[in-house]
Design an enzyme around this catalytic site. Structure first.
Site, mmCIF file in Angstrom:
data_model
loop_
_atom_site.group_PDB
_atom_site.id
_atom_site.type_symbol
_atom_site.label_atom_id
_atom_site.label_comp_id
_atom_site.label_asym_id
_atom_site.label_seq_id
_atom_site.Cartn_x
_atom_site.Cartn_y
_atom_site.Cartn_z
ATOM 1 N N GLU A 276 0.829 -1.213 0.000
ATOM 2 C CA GLU A 276 0.000 0.000 0.000
ATOM 3 C C GLU A 276 0.858 1.256 0.000
ATOM 4 O O GLU A 276 0.417 2.310 -0.456
ATOM 5 C CB GLU A 276 -0.923 0.013 1.233
ATOM 6 N N HIS A 297 9.002 -26.887 -1.039
ATOM 7 C CA HIS A 297 8.407 -28.014 -1.768
ATOM 8 C C HIS A 297 7.309 -27.545 -2.720
ATOM 9 O O HIS A 297 6.513 -28.339 -3.182
ATOM 10 C CB HIS A 297 7.881 -29.045 -0.764
ATOM 11 N N LYS A 411 -14.213 -0.023 -3.855
ATOM 12 C CA LYS A 411 -15.335 0.288 -2.955
ATOM 13 C C LYS A 411 -16.446 0.992 -3.727
ATOM 14 O O LYS A 411 -17.619 0.654 -3.582
ATOM 15 C CB LYS A 411 -14.859 1.195 -1.812
#
Ligand code: PA5
Length: 423
Positions: A276, A297, A411
């Site tokens: 951010e 792995h 948003k």
């Protein structure tokens, strides 16, 4: 508390290049400390490690009260109002005997239904954290939990079981807390969410969990002293500079690789801090993480031989809090007797050393941050180390590290789809 090793960055970045760039990093730090430069109205986090002892004691006592009156605490929040608390509590599990649950960090119906089921026969308290006081995810979770608490102990009882951490003046949560008579801890307007872990946003959940917050803040305070020195041997500046120089030369990803699963949430907190703060204007290293040896792995293959656009930073601890010796076996059918008598931490250390050498040989620039142990003091120090380093590297790559204009975009679209008034 912690040390930085940049010795494996060459040939991608040499010591001379780092030394030559240090004056620029020192200048950036100087301007931060003088309260100048982009985002200078959001530098309140620099003062957090200097919290007076009486305030620390007050928060520690609030934590004890939660323990006395409840079976568990539900911390409601998302992003910067969640990740720091989670990071510290997961890292310091051994110091955190009191159960802390988290809510409001997703829109998963299953998660919240399971949580409400779990709380059915529990006395619980709620710590709701939202700087704006209007974020959708925590607001929904808080409404659900508040209704349950209200059913369990009525309006009067609720006022003792809810703590709100929010803006001191504005926002829906501030207003509700005032009306409900809940205890309020303010988040200073000059402290952004991702820089707030050393405020009550992190400290109150830590205290409730049982973590000695005086030791954690003392570690942060010591770190602040070390890493605000305007000197070329400042390790936070060196880390910041290495990231910024590699970014400017085309590195696209920084992978934070830890050999301690308990630090995986510190990696998640760091991802938000870095992502951010730096990810804007078409710039920024993409922050990723691996937890070793598990990811050796899976992602180990890509780190060894995949795209060479990656910087890898190892995050390790020199000393385990607990250890287990590998036993001798008379049959030795598994061929493990060559390890008998060694501790798991010794094997883990060798796995780290071997992985580092392999990834260097595979052509990755590599750094290591080594904690002297995973303790409240070292975790407090690590928080301020990263905050200072990311603030500096953000400014070095030419962005304002303290805003997040991009997070509004989703948003607006989501609210429109949901029919929120005004959208
Ligand atoms: O770092 C940030 O600013 C964000 O991640 C916020 O912390 C997050 O969006 C939650 O916001 P709020 O605390 O206002 O609910």
């Amino acid at each position: 508390m912690l040390t930085l090793d940049t010795g494996s960055l060459a040939p991608h970045l040499t010591d001379d290049e780092l030394n030559n760039g240090m004056h620029g990093a020192i200048e950036v730090l100087g301007s931060l400390l003088k309260g100048k430069g982009p985002g200078s109205d959001m530098l309140g986090w620099l003062a957090l490690p200097c919290l007076p002892p009486r305030d620390i004691e007050e928060i520690a006592n609030a934590g004890k009260r939660i323990q006395d009156q409840s079976d568990c605490l539900v911390v409601v929040g998302i992003g910067g109002s969640y990740l720091g608390a989670r990071a510290g509590i997961e890292a310091l599990k051994g110091h955190a005997p009191f159960p802390i649950l988290f809510a409001g960090n997703s829109l998963s119906p299953e998660y919240h239904a399971d949580l409400l089921d779990y709380l059915e026969d529990k006395r619980f308290s709620i710590c709701v954290i939202s700087k704006s006081g209007t974020t959708t995810e925590p607001a929904i979770a808080f409404r659900l939990l508040r209704n349950r608490l209200m059913e369990d102990c009525g309006r009067e009882g609720c006022s003792e079981r809810i703590i709100a951490i929010t803006d001191p003046v504005k926002g829906a949560l501030r207003q509700m807390a005032g009306t409900g008579g809940w205890k309020i801890y303010p988040i200073s307007p000059d402290v952004g969410g991702r820089f707030s872990v050393l405020s009550p946003v992190g400290l109150l959940p830590f205290a409730a969990a049982g973590i000695p917050i005086d030791a954690l803040v003392a570690g942060a305070y010591r770190g602040l002293g070390l890493w605000t020195r305007e000197e070329p041997d400042n390790e936070a500046l060196r880390y910041a500079l290495a990231r910024a120089l590699l970014h400017d030369r085309g590195t696209e990803i920084e992978v934070l690789s830890t050999f301690h699963p308990e630090l995986s949430w510190v990696c998640e907190w760091w991802k938000q801090l870095a992502g951010e703060s730096e990810g804007k204007e078409g710039k920024g290293l993409y922050p990723a993480s691996t937890v070793m040896t598990t990811d050796l792995h899976s992602l180990g293959q890509l780190l060894q031989e995949g795209s060479r656009n990656i910087l890898e930073t190892f995050l390790v601890s020199a000393r385990p809090n607990r250890d287990i010796e590998i036993p001798e076996d008379s049959d030795d059918l598994d061929g493990l007797n060559y390890l008998a008598g060694k501790s798991i931490s010794e094997v883990n250390s060798k796995a780290y050393e071997g992985t580092k050498a392999a990834h260097v040989a595979g052509g990755l620039p590599v750094m290591t941050i080594e904690l002297e142990g995973i303790t409240p003091a070292s975790i407090g120090a690590l928080f301020i180390f990263y905050e200072l380093a990311i603030a500096v590297s953000g400014r070095l790559i030419g962005v304002n590290p303290f805003d997040q204009p991009g997070v509004e975009e989703y948003k607006t679209r989501m609210f429109k789809l949901l029919g929120k008034p005004g959208y």
